[in-house]
Design a protein around this motif. Structure first.
Motif, mmCIF file in Angstrom:
data_model
loop_
_atom_site.group_PDB
_atom_site.id
_atom_site.type_symbol
_atom_site.label_atom_id
_atom_site.label_comp_id
_atom_site.label_asym_id
_atom_site.label_seq_id
_atom_site.Cartn_x
_atom_site.Cartn_y
_atom_site.Cartn_z
ATOM 1 N N GLU A 132 3.902 3.286 7.488
ATOM 2 C CA GLU A 132 2.486 3.084 7.169
ATOM 3 C C GLU A 132 2.221 1.811 6.376
ATOM 4 N N CYS A 133 3.248 1.143 5.919
ATOM 5 C CA CYS A 133 3.073 -0.034 5.057
ATOM 6 C C CYS A 133 2.151 -1.050 5.729
ATOM 7 N N ARG A 134 1.239 -1.589 4.951
ATOM 8 C CA ARG A 134 0.254 -2.500 5.548
ATOM 9 C C ARG A 134 0.795 -3.898 5.820
ATOM 10 N N ARG A 135 2.017 -4.140 5.391
ATOM 11 C CA ARG A 135 2.653 -5.389 5.830
ATOM 12 C C ARG A 135 2.809 -5.362 7.352
ATOM 13 N N ASN A 136 2.738 -4.155 7.940
ATOM 14 C CA ASN A 136 2.755 -4.055 9.396
ATOM 15 C C ASN A 136 1.636 -4.867 10.020
ATOM 16 N N PRO B 187 6.934 -4.176 7.892
ATOM 17 C CA PRO B 187 6.777 -3.396 6.654
ATOM 18 C C PRO B 187 7.809 -3.768 5.602
ATOM 19 N N LEU B 188 7.503 -3.374 4.377
ATOM 20 C CA LEU B 188 8.490 -3.556 3.323
ATOM 21 C C LEU B 188 9.683 -2.656 3.577
ATOM 22 N N SER B 189 10.823 -3.095 3.143
ATOM 23 C CA SER B 189 12.029 -2.288 3.293
ATOM 24 C C SER B 189 12.134 -1.400 2.064
ATOM 25 N N LEU B 190 11.282 -0.392 2.027
ATOM 26 C CA LEU B 190 11.166 0.417 0.808
ATOM 27 C C LEU B 190 12.367 1.326 0.568
ATOM 28 N N ARG B 191 12.894 1.872 1.663
ATOM 29 C CA ARG B 191 14.063 2.738 1.482
ATOM 30 C C ARG B 191 15.207 1.932 0.872
ATOM 31 N N ASN C 252 5.264 3.376 -4.476
ATOM 32 C CA ASN C 252 6.106 2.241 -4.090
ATOM 33 C C ASN C 252 5.621 0.927 -4.672
ATOM 34 N N ARG C 253 4.321 0.866 -4.951
ATOM 35 C CA ARG C 253 3.799 -0.398 -5.481
ATOM 36 C C ARG C 253 4.329 -0.655 -6.884
ATOM 37 N N ARG C 254 4.428 0.425 -7.660
ATOM 38 C CA ARG C 254 5.003 0.286 -9.007
ATOM 39 C C ARG C 254 6.499 0.009 -8.907
ATOM 40 N N LYS D 262 -5.351 5.900 -2.172
ATOM 41 C CA LYS D 262 -4.043 5.317 -2.409
ATOM 42 C C LYS D 262 -3.622 4.355 -1.314
ATOM 43 N N ALA D 263 -2.580 3.646 -1.638
ATOM 44 C CA ALA D 263 -1.961 2.813 -0.626
ATOM 45 C C ALA D 263 -1.362 3.744 0.419
ATOM 46 N N PRO D 264 -1.332 3.320 1.657
ATOM 47 C CA PRO D 264 -0.817 4.195 2.700
ATOM 48 C C PRO D 264 0.652 4.560 2.495
ATOM 49 N N CYS D 265 1.402 3.654 1.886
ATOM 50 C CA CYS D 265 2.823 3.966 1.661
ATOM 51 C C CYS D 265 2.956 5.133 0.696
ATOM 52 N N VAL D 266 2.076 5.174 -0.287
ATOM 53 C CA VAL D 266 2.127 6.243 -1.279
ATOM 54 C C VAL D 266 1.690 7.559 -0.643
ATOM 55 N N ARG E 268 7.324 -8.989 -1.510
ATOM 56 C CA ARG E 268 6.453 -8.930 -0.332
ATOM 57 C C ARG E 268 5.341 -7.903 -0.481
ATOM 58 N N CYS E 269 5.503 -6.997 -1.409
ATOM 59 C CA CYS E 269 4.500 -5.927 -1.540
ATOM 60 C C CYS E 269 3.137 -6.532 -1.868
ATOM 61 N N MET E 270 2.133 -6.049 -1.180
ATOM 62 C CA MET E 270 0.787 -6.615 -1.330
ATOM 63 C C MET E 270 -0.071 -5.870 -2.348
ATOM 64 N N SER E 271 0.536 -4.962 -3.091
ATOM 65 C CA SER E 271 -0.186 -4.269 -4.174
ATOM 66 C C SER E 271 -1.370 -3.455 -3.677
ATOM 67 N N CYS E 272 -1.273 -2.925 -2.498
ATOM 68 C CA CYS E 272 -2.436 -2.261 -1.916
ATOM 69 C C CYS E 272 -3.140 -1.330 -2.895
ATOM 70 N N THR E 273 -4.423 -1.523 -3.000
ATOM 71 C CA THR E 273 -5.352 -0.778 -3.869
ATOM 72 C C THR E 273 -5.083 -0.946 -5.364
HETATM 73 S S1 SF4 Z 1 2.418 -3.668 0.997
HETATM 74 FE FE1 SF4 Z 1 3.251 -2.580 -0.781
HETATM 75 S S2 SF4 Z 1 1.596 -1.228 -1.439
HETATM 76 FE FE2 SF4 Z 1 1.022 -1.954 0.599
HETATM 77 S S3 SF4 Z 1 1.736 -0.310 1.926
HETATM 78 FE FE3 SF4 Z 1 3.389 -1.840 1.836
HETATM 79 S S4 SF4 Z 1 4.731 -1.165 0.161
HETATM 80 FE FE4 SF4 Z 1 2.815 -0.053 -0.014
#
Ligand code: SF4
Ligand SMILES: Cc1cc2nc3c(=O)[nH]c(=O)nc-3n(C[C@H](O)[C@H](O)[C@H](O)COP(=O)(O)OP(=O)(O)OC[C@H]3O[C@@H](n4cnc5c(N)ncnc54)[C@H](O)[C@@H]3O)c2cc1C
Ligand code: SF4
Lengths: 327, 234, 688
Positions: C68-72, C77-81, C28-30, C15-19, C482-487
């Protein structure tokens, strides 16, 4: 004098150690033999032999064999040009035998401009044609030499009456890659080229250098090299040749001279033309003289494309008249 | 590989004018790789044809299929079966000419039309950029020319080149075409075998190429004995 | 940590690290995908499906996902919260209506569960168990549900009505909630156990830990939990001018900030840890400093100074080291370096502990102190049928961890009730991809993280109003992009792949490669879809943001719009240009009158030539592709690719007499709201 290979006038001139002159005669794009005869009349006595081009710039013209025969009738000696573009080895040999039967004694072996040229853009030509290139120039020279000296066709079948041919070919001394050009000339000589007509020379210095290599290789002893001189009718033509004709580069100084001549005509179109044509004559004569002094050069080959009538004047001014005669 | 170029869709449309149900057949091998006749191109051509006939007010059914290779019976059989079972009255193949020939000799009374112009044997120089490198002449002479083919890359197929037309390394016919012989000479210099260039190459024996008539090659050691083949078939 | 490295295609376990980092594994990607598509309700459903405390998490989640978001690896990172908050804040009506439709599943199974404590852990377990059909009663000592969410976390971060949103959804399932009910006092544990088939103890950490210092019994010394509880209940604990807060964790931060809001003039936080070691989150510390609170590091308290039974100050000695080599809490001091602070109040916020009085007198075995025997894997206590979860079981953590443990507890209890034995319940660890390789990261186009501006620090200290505004719709959409759709990138159908190298050549991220067949390593692919749109074998699909089956999609849309207008104009636009989801919609009446149908895709460069031709098959008179201009596009080279494809499609149209001019590419930087109507109506006019 060693035994002649063909007994052609050109061969005799060269064998006699005379500075040879050949000139080009372009056949018409129709079946009007009179045109050839007219040109023949103008040129007669001004050169030792006359090249009849073979569908030059890939444009259909009266065949070189037929034209050659016409000028023979007019008392001129033809150098029949033969491209490998339009005929396969069967057709070429058949035509050679026929031409010889009609009295032709010189043949110039060339690849021919690619059919995509179509008259250098001025005419339609036949860019959709299928070319042949069954054999290349060097292979053609070998084939002719085999027919003449060994009495065999290229395929190996015997020839009873061998065609007496003086075999020539073209050479582009300053073509790209330049370092290979003397070697390629050697290949042609090895294959059996008796005489060479070079691509038009404007840059005499560069030509001299290539000739030095050729002389060092001893090629000038084994073949007769005739410097090609293309009469530069006007500034536009010089520019075109400099930009588009492979292996031809025109020194700036020559370009400037022609340009000045053109400019001197002011707005008068006719005057402009006259000035340039005059200058063309001068330049040509100078080129002939300069080439004549290059070691290894045995003559000149003059091309006044669709301007044959200029030839007598040039030959005269260059002091090349009268042409030697033999009986 | 074989390089092909899609035919103008107007030309293809002309072929099938008057037909009712046409299959556009792609090939998954060479023509897919050279972007001329794979599934994607099949989609595009089929779509364009559907639009065209619709605009003409003509009811022509255009369907699509793509197989792995159109030059092998095993791959082509399902395609042939489909044509028969679903009653197609024409096939446009986006495979190379081989595929068109192959189908035509197996498909029965349904005409197969070419959807591409089969161009040459060449390389993929970059995305969408193809270059002819081999003429398929039947008798390879690359050992004589530093590995660069004068048959494919010299406009005049000269064996003892270059002709007088070379300039700046380009062929006399276009500034966009490399002079094959220029490349050969440079390559020979690089390999330090320019000495070989001195040798005059004799006239070729063209009979190994198409000039010797249509070619067929049988690799005896690989072929199946006639009876084995028959046994397998039954 | 989980495994990393490249995988050929999507592996469910990778999975993506955020998940993976999210204790309940929110996808979070969905979520970001739904936001981009304007499907906010679907996004809400998605988050609620794994997290009944979505509203709460939108406000106060410590968001391990973002850490953990890979935008790091690219910028930030994405502002997921905040996206989650945007989702819940913008779907209130839908959620209310939805609540009315929630099935009261509790009690359909006929077994009864008692849950002690209505904190996030207990309520989550109740939620899952009720969904499973069990009858659930939650007993809560306080008057309101929510546990610490309602009684400790200050209102300026988490208002009660937000907690209530989540709780009400849970109650809608038929969960019974008994507040003001103290298990141990109002009913004995044994009785409770007798009345139910299973009991879950989720009592949290109710009590504050205290210090054994001289002067601790003086007036003006306060413990954190009662202090916060009082404030949360709307009380105003009386404070002097100078307040010293002992502690450096998040609770201490909330205490200090609450004290400031309650009128203390000078608030100082003093803790053992050095500046970099403080357990409070960086952003919490920053907000604290903004509010004028002083932080003094590396001091251990020695004595509370008093005068006449009242606090006057507090003395400290230097703490030279907090943890020993093995990482255990073992503070070392330099007795010679001391300092002293004057104070009217000292608030002790050095940690919480459980109040386990509820099990007193029962057979539930105590493990020592305020903990009972408990198995982390099965969540069982020593007593059959009695389970524990949340902070009372595993110690202090984040609310979402309590939620995750609540979900595990529900599974453990369901298993117990269905099968009669205890089972080991999988933990929350999840394998995930590693960091985004630098090679790829440097090709990703940088996009600033969308930040919101907090209320003015001076202003906000005057009340307990929420200090953080929500994303506007525009901001949310911009952030989601901004989400990179990881995996969730490209996946190759190996059967179809012709190994033509097109993907390798067009991939702007240098990701696609050949390993016998084409491979887009899931941990590198950016899901830009350029390869898929160019693949000559139709061998590439995208796990996320794919635009497959475009022709059917368009046909479906036309049907939903009530048939297709004659010679309609199809406008393809990029999702990311729309600042509102309204721009993505087609108004059937407008379509009827102007004949313009819009289809929005995540980057127009995902459209294939046949996608561009499809509208014509469906009767379109023209197609206009609206692409993002210049560097406003997410993906390098995308504009060039779509330009070429439009040209190719135009070539086909020209050849069949439709005319290449019937398809055109327009470029704009948006926004869709104003630019698209202009572009499309102009195109419409040209079409006639
Ligand atoms: S870029 Fe998107 S999918 Fe990748 S870790 Fe960040 S929120 Fe998750
Ligand atoms: C000040 C503070 C700030 C926080 N900030 C954040 C934050 O920003 N982000 C974050 O993610 N987490 C934060 N947390 C942590 C989060 O609140 C907890 O992790 C979470 O609330 C723990 O949930 P729980 O269900 O285990 O326990 P609790 O939330 O503590 O709930 C337990 C409930 O059980 C009840 N109870 C206890 N004993 C009995 C009994 N005998 N009978 C009946 N009821 C009983 C209690 O009254 C309480 O309501 C914070 C915690 C505190 C204290
Ligand atoms: S082109 Fe885009 S979708 Fe394809 S592999 Fe590269 S990043 Fe992934």
């Amino acid at each position: 004098m060693a035994e002649l290979l063909s007994g052609s006038n050109l061969e005799r001139v060269l064998a006699a150690g005379k500075f040879a002159v050949t000139a080009e005669l372009g056949p018409p794009m129709d079946c009007n033999g009179e045109v050839v005869r007219e040109k023949a009349k103008i040129l007669k006595g001004n050169a030792d032999a006359f090249n009849i081009t073979d569908n030059q710039t890939a444009v259909v013209r009266m065949s070189s064999i037929a034209s050659a025969f016409i000028i023979l009738q007019e008392g001129l000696e033809p150098v029949m040009q033969m491209t490998t573009r339009d005929r396969n080895r069967l057709a070429i040999q058949a035509d050679i035998l026929g031409a010889c039967a009609l009295g032709c004694k010189n043949c110039l072996c060339i690849a021919g401009d690619h059919q995509s040229f179509g008259g250098a853009g001025r005419l339609k030509g036949h860019p959709g044609a299928k070319n042949v290139y069954d054999i290349d120039t060097i292979q053609l020279i070998s084939a002719l030499k085999g027919m003449r000296d060994d009495g065999v066709q290229q395929g190996g079948d015997p020839i009873d009456k061998r065609p007496p041919l003086f075999i020539g070919c073209a050479w582009t001394p300053m073509g790209d890659p330049i370092e290979i050009r003397p070697t390629r000339l050697k290949k042609k000589v090895d294959a059996g080229a008796d005489f060479i007509q070079t691509q038009g020379v404007y840059d005499v210095e560069a030509f001299k250098e290539q000739m030095k290599i050729v002389v060092d290789m001893g090629l000038h002893e084994r073949t007769a090299i005739l410097a090609g001189i293309i009469v530069p009718r006007n500034f536009g033509m010089l520019k075109y040749m400099n930009n588009f004709v492979s292996g031809v580069s025109v020194p700036k100084e020559l370009m400037d001279r022609m340009k000045a001549a053109m400019k001197a005509g002011g707005d008068d179109k006719k005057q402009k033309r006259i000035n340039q044509e005059e200058e063309a004559g001068k330049i040509t004569v100078e080129l002939i003289q300069q080439c004549r002094e290059i070691p290894g050069i045995k003559g000149v080959h003059l091309q006044a494309i669709e301007w044959e009538k200029k030839i007598p004047e040039i030959v005269e001014k260059a002091g090349l008249l009268p042409r030697p005669t033999f009986d | 590989m074989i390089i092909a170029d899609q035919k103008p869709v107007a030309e293809i449309k002309g072929f099938i004018e008057g037909k009712k149900k046409v299959l556009i057949a792609g090939c998954g091998t060479c023509v897919t790789v050279c972007l001329a006749g794979g599934e994607t191109e099949v989609k595009n051509v089929a779509s364009a044809l559907r639009i065209a006939f619709k605009n003409d007010g003509k009811d022509v059914e255009i369907l699509e299929d793509t197989v792995e290779r159109q030059c092998d019976d095993e791959f082509v059989e399902p395609l042939l079966a489909r044509v028969k079972n679903e009653g197609f009255d024409a096939v446009v193949t986006l495979a190379c000419g081989v595929g068109c020939n192959f189908l035509s000799t197996r498909i029965g009374p349904v005409q197969v039309f070419p959807g591409v112009n089969t161009s040459f044997l060449g390389s993929n120089e970059a995305q969408g950029d193809y270059l002819e490198l081999c003429a398929g002449c039947g008798e390879c002479i690359l050992h004589l020319t530093g590995g660069i083919c004068p048959m494919a890359r010299c406009s005049k197929q000269i064996m003892n080149g270059p002709c007088g037309g070379t300039s700046d390394g380009k062929c006399e016919i276009s500034q966009d075409i490399d002079c094959g012989w220029y490349l050969i000479v440079k390559r020979m210099q690089e390999l330090d075998i320019l000495g070989q260039y001195d040798e005059i190459q004799a006239a070729r024996d063209w009979s190994k190429g198409t000039h010797g008539g249509p070619r067929r090659l049988t690799k005896e050691t690989a072929a199946m004995a006639a009876e084995d083949d028959a046994a397998k078939e039954s | 940590m989980g495994e990393s490295g490249s995988k050929q295609s999507l592996d469910e376990n990778l999975k993506a690290p955020c998940v993976a980092a999210c204790p309940v594994h929110t996808d979070n990607r969905r979520l970001t995908e739904y936001v981009a598509h304007g499907r906010y309700e679907d996004a809400l459903e998605l988050t609620l499906s794994v997290n009944p405390f979505s509203s709460v998490c939108g406000r106060i989640c410590s968001h391990a996902c973002e850490q953990e978001c890979r935008r790091n690896n690219v910028e930030k990172p994405l502002s997921l919260r905040m996206l989650k908050r945007f989702i819940v804040d913008n779907t209130r009506d839908y959620r209310l209506a939805r609540r009315g439709k929630i099935k009261k599943t509790a009690g359909t199974k006929g077994k009864k569960v008692a849950v002690v404590g209505a904190g996030p852990s207990g309520m989550t377990a109740a939620h899952d168990l009720a969904k499973d059909g069990f009858s659930v009663t939650v007993f809560e000592r306080a008057e309101k549900p929510g546990g610490m969410l309602s009684y400790a976390i200050p209102k300026y971060r988490l208002p009660y009505d937000i907690v209530r949103e989540d709780v009400d959804d849970i109650l809608a399932l038929g969960v019974e909630l008994k507040t003001g009910f103290d298990v141990g006092k109002d009913v004995t544990f044994d009785q409770l156990k007798k009345d139910h088939d299973a009991v879950l103890i989720a009592g949290g950490l109710f009590d504050s830990r205290t210090l054994a210092l001289p002067g601790m019994d003086a007036d003006g010394v306060i413990l954190a939990m009662p202090f916060l509880r009082e404030a949360a209940e709307g009380g105003t604990p009386v404070l002097g001018k100078k307040v010293v807060v002992i502690g450096g964790g998040n609770v201490a931060v909330d205490v200090a900030r609450t004290a400031k809001r309650l009128g203390a003039e000078e608030v100082t936080m003093i803790c053992l840890e050095g500046e970099d070691e403080m357990p409070a989150w960086d952003w919490e510390i920053q907000e604290t400093v903004e509010e004028g609170i002083r932080i003094s590091n590396s001091w251990g308290p020695t004595e509370v100074r008093t005068d006449g039974g009242r606090v006057t100050g507090i003395d400290f000695k230097e703490c030279t080291c907090v943890f020993d080599d093995t990482g255990r809490f073992n503070p070392q001091y330099d007795e010679s370096n001391t300092c002293s602070f004057d104070a009217d109040n000292v608030i002790v916020s050095i940690g919480q502990q459980a109040d386990i009085s509820c099990v007193e007198g029962s057979k539930v075995k105590i493990a020592g102190g305020t903990r009972f025997e408990y198995d982390r894997a099965t969540l069982a206590t020593s007593e059959p049928g009695v389970f524990a979860s949340g902070e009372i079981a595993v110690g202090p953590g984040a609310a979402i961890e309590a939620v995750a443990e609540g979900r595990r507890a529900a599974q453990a209890i369901a298993h117990w009730l269905d099968k009669g034995d205890v089972a080991s319940i999988p933990g929350t660890d999840m394998p995930h991809v590693g960091e985004l390789p630098e090679r790829v990261a440097e090709k990703v186009i940088k996009r600033d993280r969308t930040e919101v501006e907090f209320a003015d620090p001076v202003e906000r200290l005057t009340n307990f109003e929420v200090i953080e505004p929500c994303f506007t719709e525009k901001e949310a959409r911009q952030e989601a992009a901004r989400c990179m759709s990881c995996t969730l990138g490209a996946v190759v159908d190996e059967e179809k792949c012709a190994v033509c190298l097109t993907c390798v050549r067009v991939c702007p991220f240098d990701v696609a490669k050949i390993e016998k067949k084409a491979v887009m390593p899931a941990d590198e692919c950016q899901a830009c879809g350029l390869c898929a749109a160019e693949c000559p074998a139709v061998a590439i699909k995208l796990e996320r943001w794919g635009v497959h089956e475009m022709k059917n999609r368009i046909a479906g849309k036309l049907e939903r719009l009530g048939g297709k207008p004659d010679k309609f104009l199809l406008g393809f636009g990029c999702l990311f240009q729309a600042e509102t989801r309204d721009a993505l919609q087609n108004d059937p009446a407008a379509v009827k009158s102007d004949g313009i149908v819009r289809i929005s895709v995540p980057c127009t460069a995902r459209l294939t030539v046949s996608d561009l031709l499809a509208p014509f098959e469906l009767g379109a008179g023209g197609v206009t592709v609206i692409a993002c201009e210049g560097d406003s596009c997410q993906y390098p080279i995308a504009l060039d690719r779509i330009e070429r494809r439009v040209k190719e499609a135009g070539g086909f149209l020209e050849a069949i007499g439709v005319g290449a001019d019937k398809i055109q590419l327009m470029k704009t930087n948006g926004p869709a709201e104003t630019e698209w109507p202009k572009i499309l109506s102009e195109a419409r006019e040209k079409l006639g």
